[in-house]
Motif scaffolding. Structure first.
Motif, PDB file in Angstrom:
ATOM      1  N   ASP A   1       0.828  -1.209   0.000  1.00 33.75           N
ATOM      2  CA  ASP A   1       0.000   0.000   0.000  1.00 33.75           C
ATOM      3  C   ASP A   1       0.864   1.262   0.000  1.00 33.75           C
ATOM      4  N   ALA A   2       1.995   1.210   0.687  1.00 33.43           N
ATOM      5  CA  ALA A   2       2.888   2.364   0.719  1.00 33.43           C
ATOM      6  C   ALA A   2       3.425   2.671  -0.681  1.00 33.43           C
ATOM      7  N   VAL A   3       3.806   1.611  -1.398  1.00 31.49           N
ATOM      8  CA  VAL A   3       4.280   1.803  -2.770  1.00 31.49           C
ATOM      9  C   VAL A   3       3.165   2.326  -3.657  1.00 31.49           C
ATOM     10  N   LEU A   4       1.969   1.771  -3.479  1.00 31.56           N
ATOM     11  CA  LEU A   4       0.843   2.206  -4.282  1.00 31.56           C
ATOM     12  C   LEU A   4       0.493   3.670  -4.027  1.00 31.56           C
ATOM     13  N   GLU A   5       0.634   4.115  -2.802  1.00 35.93           N
ATOM     14  CA  GLU A   5       0.368   5.523  -2.492  1.00 35.93           C
ATOM     15  C   GLU A   5       1.366   6.433  -3.196  1.00 35.93           C
ATOM     16  N   THR A   6       2.619   6.012  -3.244  1.00 38.63           N
ATOM     17  CA  THR A   6       3.629   6.794  -3.954  1.00 38.63           C
ATOM     18  C   THR A   6       3.305   6.870  -5.442  1.00 38.63           C
ATOM     19  N   GLN A   7       2.900   5.732  -5.990  1.00 34.26           N
ATOM     20  CA  GLN A   7       2.538   5.711  -7.402  1.00 34.26           C
ATOM     21  C   GLN A   7       1.306   6.573  -7.673  1.00 34.26           C
ATOM     22  N   ALA A   8       0.341   6.539  -6.759  1.00 36.11           N
ATOM     23  CA  ALA A   8      -0.867   7.353  -6.926  1.00 36.11           C
ATOM     24  C   ALA A   8      -0.517   8.837  -6.935  1.00 36.11           C
ATOM     25  N   ALA A   9       0.426   9.228  -6.065  1.00 35.91           N
ATOM     26  CA  ALA A   9       0.853  10.629  -6.033  1.00 35.91           C
ATOM     27  C   ALA A   9       1.524  11.020  -7.349  1.00 35.91           C
ATOM     28  N   ALA A  10       2.309  10.097  -7.905  1.00 34.95           N
ATOM     29  CA  ALA A  10       2.964  10.372  -9.184  1.00 34.95           C
ATOM     30  C   ALA A  10       1.927  10.516 -10.305  1.00 34.95           C
ATOM     31  N   LEU A  11       0.913   9.669 -10.292  1.00 39.36           N
ATOM     32  CA  LEU A  11      -0.150   9.772 -11.292  1.00 39.36           C
ATOM     33  C   LEU A  11      -0.879  11.106 -11.176  1.00 39.36           C
ATOM     34  N   HIS A  12      -1.165  11.511  -9.953  1.00 37.22           N
ATOM     35  CA  HIS A  12      -1.859  12.782  -9.723  1.00 37.22           C
ATOM     36  C   HIS A  12      -1.018  13.950 -10.217  1.00 37.22           C
ATOM     37  N   ALA A  13       0.268  13.929  -9.908  1.00 42.97           N
ATOM     38  CA  ALA A  13       1.150  15.015 -10.342  1.00 42.97           C
ATOM     39  C   ALA A  13       1.280  15.034 -11.868  1.00 42.97           C
ATOM     40  N   GLY A  14       1.358  13.843 -12.461  1.00 41.06           N
ATOM     41  CA  GLY A  14       1.452  13.775 -13.913  1.00 41.06           C
ATOM     42  C   GLY A  14       0.221  14.323 -14.598  1.00 41.06           C
ATOM     43  N   ARG A  15      -0.942  13.968 -14.055  1.00 41.08           N
ATOM     44  CA  ARG A  15      -2.174  14.477 -14.635  1.00 41.08           C
ATOM     45  C   ARG A  15      -2.266  15.987 -14.508  1.00 41.08           C
ATOM     46  N   ALA A  16      -1.870  16.509 -13.345  1.00 44.25           N
ATOM     47  CA  ALA A  16      -1.910  17.960 -13.132  1.00 44.25           C
ATOM     48  C   ALA A  16      -0.997  18.689 -14.116  1.00 44.25           C
ATOM     49  N   ALA A  17       0.171  18.101 -14.397  1.00 39.59           N
ATOM     50  CA  ALA A  17       1.100  18.728 -15.331  1.00 39.59           C
ATOM     51  C   ALA A  17       0.522  18.746 -16.746  1.00 39.59           C
ATOM     52  N   ILE A  18      -0.117  17.645 -17.141  1.00 36.99           N
ATOM     53  CA  ILE A  18      -0.737  17.602 -18.469  1.00 36.99           C
ATOM     54  C   ILE A  18      -1.881  18.599 -18.553  1.00 36.99           C
ATOM     55  N   GLU A  19      -2.682  18.672 -17.490  1.00 39.50           N
ATOM     56  CA  GLU A  19      -3.822  19.595 -17.505  1.00 39.50           C
ATOM     57  C   GLU A  19      -3.357  21.044 -17.642  1.00 39.50           C
ATOM     58  N   LYS A  20      -2.215  21.393 -17.046  1.00 39.28           N
ATOM     59  CA  LYS A  20      -1.692  22.752 -17.190  1.00 39.28           C
ATOM     60  C   LYS A  20      -1.378  23.060 -18.652  1.00 39.28           C
ATOM     61  N   ARG A  21      -0.828  22.072 -19.357  1.00 39.09           N
ATOM     62  CA  ARG A  21      -0.536  22.274 -20.780  1.00 39.09           C
ATOM     63  C   ARG A  21      -1.821  22.417 -21.589  1.00 39.09           C
ATOM     64  N   VAL A  22      -2.857  21.659 -21.209  1.00 38.70           N
ATOM     65  CA  VAL A  22      -4.149  21.780 -21.880  1.00 38.70           C
ATOM     66  C   VAL A  22      -4.746  23.160 -21.609  1.00 38.70           C
ATOM     67  N   GLU A  23      -4.668  23.612 -20.366  1.00 38.18           N
ATOM     68  CA  GLU A  23      -5.205  24.926 -20.013  1.00 38.18           C
ATOM     69  C   GLU A  23      -4.472  26.040 -20.754  1.00 38.18           C
ATOM     70  N   ALA A  24      -3.171  25.874 -20.967  1.00 39.08           N
ATOM     71  CA  ALA A  24      -2.423  26.873 -21.722  1.00 39.08           C
ATOM     72  C   ALA A  24      -2.936  26.953 -23.164  1.00 39.08           C
ATOM     73  N   LEU A  25      -3.239  25.802 -23.763  1.00 39.57           N
ATOM     74  CA  LEU A  25      -3.825  25.803 -25.105  1.00 39.57           C
ATOM     75  C   LEU A  25      -5.196  26.479 -25.102  1.00 39.57           C
ATOM     76  N   GLU A  26      -5.990  26.206 -24.067  1.00 35.17           N
ATOM     77  CA  GLU A  26      -7.322  26.808 -23.980  1.00 35.17           C
ATOM     78  C   GLU A  26      -7.230  28.324 -23.803  1.00 35.17           C
ATOM     79  N   GLN A  27      -6.255  28.779 -23.028  1.00 32.60           N
ATOM     80  CA  GLN A  27      -6.081  30.226 -22.859  1.00 32.60           C
ATOM     81  C   GLN A  27      -5.674  30.888 -24.169  1.00 32.60           C
ATOM     82  N   TYR A  28      -4.822  30.198 -24.907  1.00 33.12           N
ATOM     83  CA  TYR A  28      -4.435  30.725 -26.220  1.00 33.12           C
ATOM     84  C   TYR A  28      -5.649  30.783 -27.147  1.00 33.12           C
ATOM     85  N   ALA A  29      -6.465  29.727 -27.141  1.00 26.09           N
ATOM     86  CA  ALA A  29      -7.661  29.700 -27.978  1.00 26.09           C
ATOM     87  C   ALA A  29      -8.629  30.813 -27.583  1.00 26.09           C
ATOM     88  N   GLU A  30      -8.782  31.056 -26.281  1.00 20.89           N
ATOM     89  CA  GLU A  30      -9.683  32.117 -25.820  1.00 20.89           C
ATOM     90  C   GLU A  30      -9.166  33.494 -26.226  1.00 20.89           C
TER      91      GLU A  30
END
Length: 296
Positions: free
Chosen positions: A190-219
């Motif tokens: 479970d400890a390893v899985l929690e670390t992996q879950a945090a990495a997944l969350h951080a990865g998703r947040a980083a991708i979403e920032k890039r998507v938001e940057a595209l949306e801001q440019y489009a707006e």
């Protein structure tokens, strides 16, 4: 959901390095086409292979007739005809492989990502990114060169493809993590899985920032289009002012109206300043959405 989003549906995002002909076929192919052939499809391919084998058998048979039979000339003609038929069929199959959208989708399935290939959340992010890119490309600002058209055409497809690939990796890791979590023995696992879950969350947040940057440019590009349209309309109204003044003059009212400031002149000047600001804002948004060294 808007009609535009429904129209996008499960649209494929493809590697921009692929030839345009291949990319068009990939966008036309159904989502299920990227799967490996199974069942009836596999049987169909087996039948094609059998047909080719039968053709070769005919050729070998005719060759035997040529070698041992008395009708040599007739055998030669039959051999040539059979060889031509087999050759034409083989060439037709090769051509079909390059023009059939389903076959193309299978052959290039690693160079194409659809929202349906991804986890729901990742699929939504991909649709948002694709919609933002579509907005920029469809804008008058892009068409008329108010923003950097050449840079958009080169960098936006690569940026979108990088997002699509990262979302595919994120989805695959998310599924793997979910399966591992469902069979966890607890404790250290479970400890390893929690670390992996945090990495997944951080990865998703980083991708979403890039998507938001595209949306801001489009707006920003949408805002630029709206201001440009307003500016054009105000200029058209300003050009028509003489006709209105002539009407008032003929009615004896020119002295009371010409002394008043012309609102069209004021609005045109204000919109010109707003357009300059909007162009600068779009330029800054482009820098955020399209870094100088794009991820490829």
């Amino acid at each position: 959901m808007e009609d535009r989003d429904i129209a996008m549906g499960d649209r494929a995002v493809c590697d921009p390095e692929l030839p345009e002909r291949i990319r068009k076929q990939l966008t036309r192919a159904p989502a299920s086409a990227a799967r490996r052939p199974t069942g009836g499809e596999a049987a169909g391919e087996t039948q094609q292979g059998s047909g080719c084998l039968n053709g070769c058998t005919v050729v070998l048979f005719l060759l035997g007739v040529l070698l041992i039979g008395p009708a040599t000339r007739f055998a030669v003609v039959c051999l040539v005809i059979a060889t031509v038929i087999v050759g034409v069929r083989w060439m037709a199959r090769q051509e079909e492989k390059t023009t059939d959208p389903v076959g193309t989708a299978r052959n290039h399935r690693h160079q194409c990502v659809r929202p349906s290939d991804l986890e729901a959340d990742a699929g939504t992010l991909l649709m948002r990114a694709a919609s933002a890119v579509d907005t920029v490309f469809a804008s008058a600002a892009h068409r008329d060169g108010a923003v950097d058209r050449a840079r958009n055409e080169v960098e936006l497809p690569h940026r979108l493809w990088k997002i699509a690939k990262d979302l595919r990796s994120l989805s695959e890791l998310t599924v793997r993590h979910r399966e591992a979590k469902s069979s966890s023995a607890g404790g250290a696992v479970d400890a390893v899985l929690e670390t992996q879950a945090a990495a997944l969350h951080a990865g998703r947040a980083a991708i979403e920032k890039r998507v938001e940057a595209l949306e801001q440019y489009a707006e920003s590009v949408r805002s630029l289009d709206r201001l440009a349209e307003q500016h054009a309309q105000v200029q058209a109204l300003q050009e028509a002012n003489d006709a209105y003044l002539n009407l008032l003059a003929s009615a004896g009212e020119a002295s009371s109206t010409t002394a008043q400031p012309d609102p069209a002149v004021h609005e045109a000047a204000s919109l010109s300043r707003s357009l300059e600001d909007a162009i600068e804002h779009a330029r800054i948004a482009a820098e955020l959405a399209l870094p100088a060294e794009p991820d490829r």
